[in-house]
Design a protein around this motif. Sequence first.
Motif, mmCIF file in Angstrom:
data_model
loop_
_atom_site.group_PDB
_atom_site.id
_atom_site.type_symbol
_atom_site.label_atom_id
_atom_site.label_comp_id
_atom_site.label_asym_id
_atom_site.label_seq_id
_atom_site.Cartn_x
_atom_site.Cartn_y
_atom_site.Cartn_z
ATOM 1 N N ARG A 116 0.877 -1.244 -0.026
ATOM 2 C CA ARG A 116 -0.036 0.119 0.026
ATOM 3 C C ARG A 116 0.881 1.289 0.029
ATOM 4 N N PRO A 117 0.397 2.352 -0.667
ATOM 5 C CA PRO A 117 1.355 3.522 -0.730
ATOM 6 C C PRO A 117 1.172 4.031 0.594
ATOM 7 N N MET A 118 1.968 4.944 1.042
ATOM 8 C CA MET A 118 2.323 5.657 2.221
ATOM 9 C C MET A 118 0.991 6.509 2.643
ATOM 10 N N TYR A 119 0.243 7.052 1.523
ATOM 11 C CA TYR A 119 -0.963 7.751 1.809
ATOM 12 C C TYR A 119 -2.035 6.899 2.510
ATOM 13 N N HIS A 120 -2.000 5.426 2.165
ATOM 14 C CA HIS A 120 -3.114 4.787 2.896
ATOM 15 C C HIS A 120 -2.865 4.690 4.468
ATOM 16 N N LEU A 121 -1.615 4.844 4.646
ATOM 17 C CA LEU A 121 -1.415 4.826 6.273
ATOM 18 C C LEU A 121 -1.635 6.235 7.108
ATOM 19 N N GLU A 122 -1.184 7.292 6.196
ATOM 20 C CA GLU A 122 -1.284 8.496 7.004
ATOM 21 C C GLU A 122 -1.971 9.719 5.702
ATOM 22 N N PRO A 123 -3.213 9.306 5.586
ATOM 23 C CA PRO A 123 -3.918 10.136 4.385
ATOM 24 C C PRO A 123 -4.032 11.669 4.610
ATOM 25 N N HIS A 124 -3.559 11.967 5.771
ATOM 26 C CA HIS A 124 -3.946 13.404 6.015
ATOM 27 C C HIS A 124 -2.619 14.261 6.078
ATOM 28 N N ARG A 125 -1.465 13.503 5.977
ATOM 29 C CA ARG A 125 0.022 14.073 6.187
ATOM 30 C C ARG A 125 0.256 14.155 4.654
ATOM 31 N N GLN A 126 0.625 15.429 4.265
ATOM 32 C CA GLN A 126 1.181 15.676 2.797
ATOM 33 C C GLN A 126 2.501 15.070 2.632
ATOM 34 N N GLU A 127 3.332 14.799 3.575
ATOM 35 C CA GLU A 127 4.609 14.114 3.262
ATOM 36 C C GLU A 127 4.301 12.744 2.496
ATOM 37 N N ALA A 128 3.158 12.079 3.000
ATOM 38 C CA ALA A 128 2.794 10.551 2.476
ATOM 39 C C ALA A 128 2.507 10.645 1.156
ATOM 40 N N TYR A 129 2.317 11.812 0.590
ATOM 41 C CA TYR A 129 1.942 11.736 -0.952
ATOM 42 C C TYR A 129 3.296 12.235 -1.869
ATOM 43 N N GLY A 130 4.511 12.332 -1.030
ATOM 44 C CA GLY A 130 5.538 12.639 -1.958
ATOM 45 C C GLY A 130 6.655 11.734 -1.980
ATOM 46 N N VAL A 131 6.395 10.432 -1.680
ATOM 47 C CA VAL A 131 7.388 9.463 -1.371
ATOM 48 C C VAL A 131 6.761 8.066 -2.312
ATOM 49 N N PRO A 132 6.539 8.309 -3.603
ATOM 50 C CA PRO A 132 5.806 7.311 -4.533
ATOM 51 C C PRO A 132 6.420 5.897 -4.353
ATOM 52 N N ASN A 133 7.676 5.887 -4.138
ATOM 53 C CA ASN A 133 8.348 4.396 -4.193
ATOM 54 C C ASN A 133 8.399 4.067 -2.679
ATOM 55 N N GLU A 134 7.944 4.338 -1.807
ATOM 56 C CA GLU A 134 8.071 4.010 -0.394
ATOM 57 C C GLU A 134 6.725 3.522 -0.031
ATOM 58 N N TYR A 135 6.602 2.242 0.299
ATOM 59 C CA TYR A 135 5.408 1.817 0.792
ATOM 60 C C TYR A 135 5.074 0.764 1.835
ATOM 61 N N ALA A 136 4.031 0.459 2.340
ATOM 62 C CA ALA A 136 3.969 -0.714 3.684
ATOM 63 C C ALA A 136 3.692 -1.803 2.869
ATOM 64 N N PHE A 137 4.535 -2.891 3.429
ATOM 65 C CA PHE A 137 4.332 -4.207 3.048
ATOM 66 C C PHE A 137 3.889 -5.073 4.138
#
Length: 805
Positions: free
Chosen positions: A520-541
């Motif tokens: 899952r993309p980081m913004y699934h974990l922290e949808p209200h943190r703008q920083e989570a949208y700026g790391v497209p190649n980092e993800y929850a495994f």
Amino acid sequence: MTDTVDTLDTTPALPTVRPLPGSAPRGRADQEVRGDGWRVTVLTDSLFRVEWSPDGAVEDRASTFAVRRDLGAAEFSARPVGDGVEITTARAWLRYDGREPSAHGLVVELRGADSGRWRFGEPTHDLGGTARTLDDADGRLPLEPGVVSPNGIGVVDDSASFLFTDDGWIGTRPEGGRDLYVFAHGRDYARAVRELYAVSGAPTRLPRWALGNWWSRYHPYSAESYLELMDRFDEEGVPFSVAVIDMDWHRVGSVPERFGNGWTGYSWEPTLFPDPEAFLGALHARGMRTTLNLHPADGVRAFEDAYPAVAEAVGIDPASETPVPHDLTDPAFLRAYFELLHHPLEEQGVDFWWIDWQQGGTSSLPGVDPLWLLNHFHHLDAARHGGPGMTFSRYAGPGSHRYAVGFSGDAVVSWESLAFQPEFTATASNIGYCWWSHDIGGHTRGVRDDELATRWVQYGVFSPVLRLHSANNPFIRKEPWAFPAEHRRAMGDALRLRHRLVPYLHTMNHRAAAGTPLVRPMYHLEPHRQEAYGVPNEYAFGSELLVAPVVTPRSRESLLSRTRAWLPAGRWTDVVTGAVYGGDRHVDLHRPIESVPVLLRDGGILPLAAPSERDATRNPTALEVLVAPGASGHLDLAEDAEDDAAGPGDGAGPAARTPLAWDRDRRELTVGAVTGRGDVVPAEREWTVTFLALLPAGEVTVDGAVVPVTGEDGRWSVTFTAAAGAGAVVRVGAPLRVGADPAEAVRAVLERAQTGNPEKLAAWEVVASGRPTVERVAELEGVGLPDDVRTAVVELLATVVDAPA
């Protein structure tokens, strides 16, 4: 639309034609509002279905996307507005004028904390879903829509999909109508995906063995050479659980010229595989399952072993040698396709099929995509004995997550291709697609780059399905021994780690079938943190890990690769280095060729097979459990019968669960007694519990008895045996601390660096000065180190040092 749908007679009934398990395509009558030519159904308080058609008909049959429309009771109010309606729920408001949908006539707004509005025809600004194929894409390509949007509203347009009749056969619908599913979930992305699954069906639960390493190469192997290769891998200690046999398993060069090329085939090539049953049996004896490649577009031609029977089944005189066209909309051909072509090969030992359809989306029925038919009917056929069904094919659109593993196509060998794959894979969860299988290492074109190949394999370890693959080119290789020593070691270690991860992966496999994708993309974990949208190649495994793959070449100065990551609040421990990072910040992570950044959350529990366990077809007798002890945590290890066909079906829970829990306050790690079917796991197991912490100051006990501790600061273990029906409790006698002094790690960075020795010495004197970290970081700016070396040192200085766990 019911009255105008064309359908085909399914007599006699086909075993591969039946409704999907759990389908309930008719919505609740008390949750629909109808008008002249339209219907709005409130599926949940945040999910609406809006239908309009020029002839006034509506559709109650399943579509390729929607197989369940009764999702339970939902409270709403509705009031007429002109010829349309205004509907209000606790989470959203919808206004529709009852006419052909338009920007002024259909609008949806969010209610509550998340604001957002969407008008028909306007972009949803969603974050993307996935794409049908990466064929020939050298880097980024456009993505189809998903249901996740920072504006809070996503839409699935189901207007053009084909239908399934009540008995599971195929129907078409007239053109010109609209059938829209509006997801009004705000930034509750997890709920949006769960409700997508609620209407579209659960993802397939994969068999355990599908989560190990797959060997695949487009190459004319013989049975002898393939088995010799598998034995070489075994000698190297590199495990594989799936043998992929590309198209040369069937007749290719030996096809008589008058029949055309050998791209499509169903008959073993006897010069390569004189005894297919013995070959497949030998792979099974090595703990492997087998898939064969299919290019079915050319139908069945007269050189095939099964041609006479197939021709007769569809009413063609075999003596005419007339080709049998590939047409899954023909019930007679569908029956012959499975019963005469595939089932005999499965009886020989073929476990599942790699469906490689590349011929577009047109069939003999308007709007019916042959790829959809292949995926759907192969899935049902694979599940005919009661298991969840295993298929391997290309993505066909929303709803494809029901059909097991996706083949993403022929990846170009380049850093640009690798750099896009983590984002591509994570973003697919926005449309519920869980199980992408890429050509790990790249398939075609490009140049040889040993570092690229190594980093791609390392990414593959932390992708949904790790399948090595290469083009029919002797110079594109994936065997680790074909690479220089450092890359050979790193690839071998990565492939061994993948098999060790299978217990964790299979646990997350069950979690995915219940509604949470593995990646899952980081913004699934922290949808209200703008920083989570700026790391497209980092993800929850899964639930425990964050991964930031290395997708760029290493620095010439530091010999390290740099990856930018953003860490949510809390603490995060690298499972390889043991370094502990404080969260709620960006961090540059530098890694040598041996590893990539894989971070375990505080309280995280990571179950691994012991290094000696290489057979992914069975539940291991020895396990290691990694624990990040800074917070309490819990994980239920999920396991099934060795033959997954005997296990539960899609979405069901595992046959057996072993609860694993770390209580920080009591300093106790509990391996609980197995619940469920205890017969599917070993009666007794060896457990190694490894704490990512400084060595303990006091005794460590297992069930009250003192046990020896092995390891060093940052990573130490205890080992014991426990009965499955009883479990065990590991107790640490004194409080734990995490985060070792980074001095030795800094020294290693400086020693490795290809830069000036005076600058290294100056940097080392700063690091060893003992001054506060912020002062040392500032002073490092002036010592003349290359930027990539300096930032690697800064990363280590900013890790957590000797903090309470």
